[in-house]
Design a protein around this motif. Structure first.
Motif, PDB file in Angstrom:
ATOM      1  N   ALA A 306      38.047  32.954  42.306  1.00 20.52           N
ATOM      2  CA  ALA A 306      37.337  33.229  41.049  1.00 20.52           C
ATOM      3  C   ALA A 306      35.868  33.539  41.315  1.00 20.52           C
ATOM      4  O   ALA A 306      35.291  34.460  40.716  1.00 20.52           O
ATOM      5  CB  ALA A 306      37.475  32.033  40.108  1.00 20.52           C
ATOM      6  N   VAL A 307      35.236  32.784  42.226  1.00 18.68           N
ATOM      7  CA  VAL A 307      33.838  33.069  42.601  1.00 18.68           C
ATOM      8  C   VAL A 307      33.740  34.460  43.216  1.00 18.68           C
ATOM      9  O   VAL A 307      32.799  35.215  42.929  1.00 18.68           O
ATOM     10  CB  VAL A 307      33.331  32.004  43.601  1.00 18.68           C
ATOM     11  CG1 VAL A 307      31.964  32.403  44.157  1.00 18.68           C
ATOM     12  CG2 VAL A 307      33.239  30.646  42.924  1.00 18.68           C
ATOM     13  N   ASN A 308      34.689  34.815  44.032  1.00 19.53           N
ATOM     14  CA  ASN A 308      34.709  36.129  44.675  1.00 19.53           C
ATOM     15  C   ASN A 308      34.745  37.252  43.647  1.00 19.53           C
ATOM     16  O   ASN A 308      33.971  38.208  43.716  1.00 19.53           O
ATOM     17  CB  ASN A 308      35.928  36.215  45.603  1.00 19.53           C
ATOM     18  CG  ASN A 308      35.859  37.395  46.547  1.00 19.53           C
ATOM     19  OD1 ASN A 308      34.796  37.759  47.041  1.00 19.53           O
ATOM     20  ND2 ASN A 308      37.001  37.996  46.816  1.00 19.53           N
ATOM     21  N   VAL A 309      35.630  37.115  42.677  1.00 19.43           N
ATOM     22  CA  VAL A 309      35.768  38.158  41.647  1.00 19.43           C
ATOM     23  C   VAL A 309      34.516  38.223  40.783  1.00 19.43           C
ATOM     24  O   VAL A 309      33.989  39.313  40.497  1.00 19.43           O
ATOM     25  CB  VAL A 309      37.010  37.890  40.774  1.00 19.43           C
ATOM     26  CG1 VAL A 309      37.068  38.869  39.610  1.00 19.43           C
ATOM     27  CG2 VAL A 309      38.279  38.002  41.616  1.00 19.43           C
ATOM     28  N   ARG A 310      34.012  37.060  40.363  1.00 20.25           N
ATOM     29  CA  ARG A 310      32.818  37.041  39.502  1.00 20.25           C
ATOM     30  C   ARG A 310      31.578  37.559  40.230  1.00 20.25           C
ATOM     31  O   ARG A 310      30.632  38.028  39.592  1.00 20.25           O
ATOM     32  CB  ARG A 310      32.567  35.626  38.985  1.00 20.25           C
ATOM     33  CG  ARG A 310      33.543  35.156  37.930  1.00 20.25           C
ATOM     34  CD  ARG A 310      32.989  33.963  37.167  1.00 20.25           C
ATOM     35  NE  ARG A 310      32.803  32.813  38.039  1.00 20.25           N
ATOM     36  CZ  ARG A 310      33.680  31.830  38.200  1.00 20.25           C
ATOM     37  NH1 ARG A 310      34.824  31.872  37.540  1.00 20.25           N
ATOM     38  NH2 ARG A 310      33.428  30.816  38.996  1.00 20.25           N
ATOM     39  N   SER A 311      31.601  37.508  41.558  1.00 19.84           N
ATOM     40  CA  SER A 311      30.452  37.981  42.342  1.00 19.84           C
ATOM     41  C   SER A 311      30.512  39.476  42.609  1.00 19.84           C
ATOM     42  O   SER A 311      29.618  40.021  43.270  1.00 19.84           O
ATOM     43  CB  SER A 311      30.382  37.224  43.674  1.00 19.84           C
ATOM     44  OG  SER A 311      30.217  35.839  43.457  1.00 19.84           O
ATOM     45  N   GLY A 312      31.549  40.142  42.128  1.00 22.90           N
ATOM     46  CA  GLY A 312      31.609  41.595  42.237  1.00 22.90           C
ATOM     47  C   GLY A 312      32.567  42.141  43.275  1.00 22.90           C
ATOM     48  O   GLY A 312      32.520  43.333  43.587  1.00 22.90           O
ATOM     49  N   ALA A 313      33.451  41.317  43.842  1.00 20.93           N
ATOM     50  CA  ALA A 313      34.397  41.796  44.854  1.00 20.93           C
ATOM     51  C   ALA A 313      35.369  42.795  44.251  1.00 20.93           C
ATOM     52  O   ALA A 313      35.872  42.599  43.144  1.00 20.93           O
ATOM     53  CB  ALA A 313      35.164  40.619  45.452  1.00 20.93           C
ATOM     54  N   ARG A 314      35.653  43.860  45.013  1.00 20.23           N
ATOM     55  CA  ARG A 314      36.604  44.868  44.569  1.00 20.23           C
ATOM     56  C   ARG A 314      37.658  45.179  45.620  1.00 20.23           C
ATOM     57  O   ARG A 314      38.698  45.726  45.307  1.00 20.23           O
ATOM     58  CB  ARG A 314      35.861  46.155  44.163  1.00 20.23           C
ATOM     59  CG  ARG A 314      35.105  46.050  42.852  1.00 20.23           C
ATOM     60  CD  ARG A 314      36.064  45.792  41.712  1.00 20.23           C
ATOM     61  NE  ARG A 314      35.404  45.584  40.425  1.00 20.23           N
ATOM     62  CZ  ARG A 314      35.055  44.402  39.958  1.00 20.23           C
ATOM     63  NH1 ARG A 314      35.293  43.303  40.672  1.00 20.23           N
ATOM     64  NH2 ARG A 314      34.492  44.274  38.782  1.00 20.23           N
ATOM     65  N   THR A 315      37.399  44.861  46.873  1.00 24.29           N
ATOM     66  CA  THR A 315      38.386  45.069  47.926  1.00 24.29           C
ATOM     67  C   THR A 315      38.475  43.803  48.777  1.00 24.29           C
ATOM     68  O   THR A 315      37.637  42.895  48.663  1.00 24.29           O
ATOM     69  CB  THR A 315      38.028  46.257  48.839  1.00 24.29           C
ATOM     70  OG1 THR A 315      36.947  45.890  49.697  1.00 24.29           O
ATOM     71  CG2 THR A 315      37.639  47.480  48.025  1.00 24.29           C
ATOM     72  N   ARG A 316      39.464  43.790  49.668  1.00 22.71           N
ATOM     73  CA  ARG A 316      39.660  42.625  50.528  1.00 22.71           C
ATOM     74  C   ARG A 316      38.567  42.477  51.575  1.00 22.71           C
ATOM     75  O   ARG A 316      38.522  41.468  52.292  1.00 22.71           O
ATOM     76  CB  ARG A 316      41.042  42.677  51.170  1.00 22.71           C
ATOM     77  CG  ARG A 316      41.309  43.896  52.004  1.00 22.71           C
ATOM     78  CD  ARG A 316      42.774  43.970  52.420  1.00 22.71           C
ATOM     79  NE  ARG A 316      43.635  44.180  51.269  1.00 22.71           N
ATOM     80  CZ  ARG A 316      44.760  43.500  51.053  1.00 22.71           C
ATOM     81  NH1 ARG A 316      45.149  42.586  51.906  1.00 22.71           N
ATOM     82  NH2 ARG A 316      45.496  43.744  49.994  1.00 22.71           N
ATOM     83  N   MET A 317      37.649  43.446  51.656  1.00 24.30           N
ATOM     84  CA  MET A 317      36.533  43.344  52.585  1.00 24.30           C
ATOM     85  C   MET A 317      35.667  42.123  52.271  1.00 24.30           C
ATOM     86  O   MET A 317      35.095  41.505  53.168  1.00 24.30           O
ATOM     87  CB  MET A 317      35.693  44.616  52.546  1.00 24.30           C
ATOM     88  CG  MET A 317      34.525  44.626  53.528  1.00 24.30           C
ATOM     89  SD  MET A 317      35.038  44.348  55.245  1.00 24.30           S
ATOM     90  CE  MET A 317      35.935  45.882  55.549  1.00 24.30           C
ATOM     91  N   SER A 318      35.598  41.747  50.997  1.00 20.80           N
ATOM     92  CA  SER A 318      34.768  40.601  50.628  1.00 20.80           C
ATOM     93  C   SER A 318      35.321  39.312  51.239  1.00 20.80           C
ATOM     94  O   SER A 318      34.554  38.469  51.719  1.00 20.80           O
ATOM     95  CB  SER A 318      34.688  40.471  49.102  1.00 20.80           C
ATOM     96  OG  SER A 318      35.980  40.280  48.549  1.00 20.80           O
ATOM     97  N   ALA A 319      36.648  39.134  51.231  1.00 20.40           N
ATOM     98  CA  ALA A 319      37.247  37.943  51.831  1.00 20.40           C
ATOM     99  C   ALA A 319      37.054  37.942  53.344  1.00 20.40           C
ATOM    100  O   ALA A 319      36.884  36.873  53.954  1.00 20.40           O
ATOM    101  CB  ALA A 319      38.729  37.869  51.479  1.00 20.40           C
TER     102      ALA A 319
END
Length: 542
Positions: A306-319
């Protein structure tokens, strides 16, 4: 199998979103650091195991998983299952269980079992979520009062009571004060801004304060300055069979939690649907890799996702960036992390556990229906008292029982009036309409309902409204027809649906009729035949 493997579409749009993915990855890495350490300590495997899991499993799951924004690593639910395993079999068993569970989850994905999580009722999910939160909170009591968990019960509730009794209370007030300070700071920072990494900032403030005051607190201790090389865990042939059961429990939990998290992530942002089977493959590989590096089993983490999505993640590169950020901590800041007080990590987990419980959702479940409320309460109580996987199994069983009971109640048999003007002898003809489902939960009751009628010479069974029939229902129908025919009652069957015909033929329903012509597609010919049968039996020699 191509759909289960990484492909170029995983990074579609990365040229436009790379800045957002980079920022989201660093943000969720900061949030994940104290949680990874805390979950490692709480499980009994150690802070190092939690950090390794977040790095290795987080990276593998990001690349091979089925969600574009899922963040994986150690979670509170997994800690609940692992803590008793560590207490019973030792720390080394965690790596073995991680590999075994990973293989099981991997096979489940390869066998396309990803959608089975949709069969778990909502009250069961909420019930074991509340139970997990309670256990996580209770597991922090030993560190909160400055007592080690060794020698205490594997049950979190009993261990919490034992720890409170064993504590040296004048001294125990110091770690207790640290926990209280962590809770207050996290709540205040959360109210200032929901985007702040409250747990990370709180850990920094409390650690600096504890070091400045030189408080007598247990700390994380020395951490490695590099990622260990992968190696086969030491496996005791005598212990291995006893770890198979826990491995299946861990695998079931990993699959359930990961798929639920992926489903939530898909509903939070327009980043594309998730592939449930590929998610299982990715999580299986992640746990296998984590075990080889000395880590724990991993799952998708709803809070970090949820933090990832709210921080603007759009691809698996963020993980992926999240895992690399944690890896940088190992190489650059291991000495700094080692002085973090265990009580501070316990405070973080206590607040996390409290936030897992939503009063609004609990009210919704309890106010929905009596059966759903009962399933929710039973699942939560068994989770805390016994075992999480047992709780889920019992919760599903109880929900299934009530569902079958409701389905059985909705099924029934009704006697109808014959169509057309009344004819002499109609009182000796019974037309029964079978509604709903004729399955093992309702078949016996329907059999008794029809068999109770006496003084009847012809029975017409109207099956066109029958929605579902199983082998038990078909067998019971055969018994009914045979029993009536043996008593001299002629049975006519009208309106067998095409999807039911093959089953009824195989189980002898058609063969049990007195004559093949006693099977009708329409009601009017069936009534005409029944009336002619009454006339023939009324006229001697007819």
């Amino acid at each position: 199998m191509r759909s289960l493997l990484p492909n170029r579409q995983d990074y579609r749009g990365l040229r436009r979103s790379w800045r957002g993915d980079l920022l989201a990855g660093v943000t969720v890495g900061i949030v994940a650091l104290p949680l990874a350490l805390a979950f490692g300590v709480s499980s009994g495997a150690g802070a190092e195991a939690g950090l390794i899991t977040a790095i290795v499993a987080g990276l593998i799951a990001a690349v091979f998983g089925g969600s574009n924004v899922q963040v994986s690593g150690p979670t509170g639910a997994m800690v609940v299952v692992l803590a008793p395993i560590v207490a019973s079999h030792g720390v080394a068993s965690v790596m073995v269980v991680s590999i075994l569970a990973g293989v099981i989850v991997l096979l489940a994905g390869a066998l396309r079992l990803g959608r089975t999580v949709s069969y778990i009722p909502w009250p069961v999910i909420e019930g074991f979520t509340v139970g997990i939160a309670v256990i996580i909170f209770l597991q922090q009591v030993p560190a909160t009062v400055g007592v080690g968990g060794a020698g205490h019960s594997t049950n979190a509730l009993i261990a919490a009571v034992e720890s409170a009794l064993d504590a040296d209370w004048p001294t125990a007030l110091i770690p207790l004060a640290i926990v209280a300070a962590v809770a207050v700071l996290m709540v205040l920072l959360g109210r200032v801004s929901g985007r702040l990494p409250a747990s990370f900032i709180t850990i920094v403030i409390v650690t600096l304060g504890a070091s400045f005051l030189d408080l007598p607190l247990m700390t994380i201790g020395e951490l490695p300055h590099s990622l260990p090389l992968p190696a086969l865990p030491l496996i005791d042939a005598g212990t291995l069979p006893s770890l198979v059961g826990p491995a299946f429990a861990v695998a079931a939990l990993a699959a359930i939690e990961s798929l639920l998290s992926a489903r939530v992530a898909a509903s939070m942002a327009d980043t594309g649907p998730y592939n449930a089977d590929r998610e299982l493959v990715g999580q299986g590989l992640a746990s296998i890799a984590s075990g080889f590096f000395g880590g724990m089993p991993a799952t998708g983490a709803i809070a970090r996702t949820a933090v990832n999505v709210r921080s603007g993640a759009r691809t698996r590169m963020s993980a992926i960036v999240h895992s690399l950020a944690l890896l940088a901590v190992v190489y650059v800041a291991a000495n700094v992390v080692s002085v973090i007080p265990l009580a501070a990590l316990s405070g973080v987990l206590m607040v996390t556990a409290a936030r897992m419980v939503s009063p609004t959702i609990i009210k919704q479940v309890l106010r929905s229906t009596r059966t759903d409320a009962m399933v929710f309460v039973i699942t939560a109580i068994i989770t805390v008292s016994f075992d999480l996987i047992i709780a889920v199994g019992i919760g599903i069983a109880v929900a299934a029982f009530f569902a079958l009971r409701a389905l059985s109640t909705a099924s029934g048999v009704h006697r109808e009036e014959l169509e057309g003007p009344p004819v002499a002898g109609d009182e000796r003809i019974a037309l029964f309409r079978v509604d709903g489902s004729l399955f093992f939960g309702a078949a016996e009751r329907i059999l008794e309902r029809i068999s109770d009628h006496i003084g009847i010479e012809v029975v017409i069974l109207r099956l066109s409204q029958l929605q579902l029939i199983d082998a038990t229902g078909a067998h019971t129908l055969t018994e009914l027809v045979t029993s009536l025919e043996r008593r001299g009652v002629t049975v006519l069957i009208k309106g067998i649906r095409d999807e039911h015909l093959q089953l009824l033929e195989r189980l002898g329903v058609i063969d049990s009729l007195r004559h093949p012509n006693h099977l009708f597609a329409e009601l009017e010919p069936a009534i005409t035949h029944a009336r002619s049968h009454i006339i023939r039996t009324a006229i001697p020699g007819a």
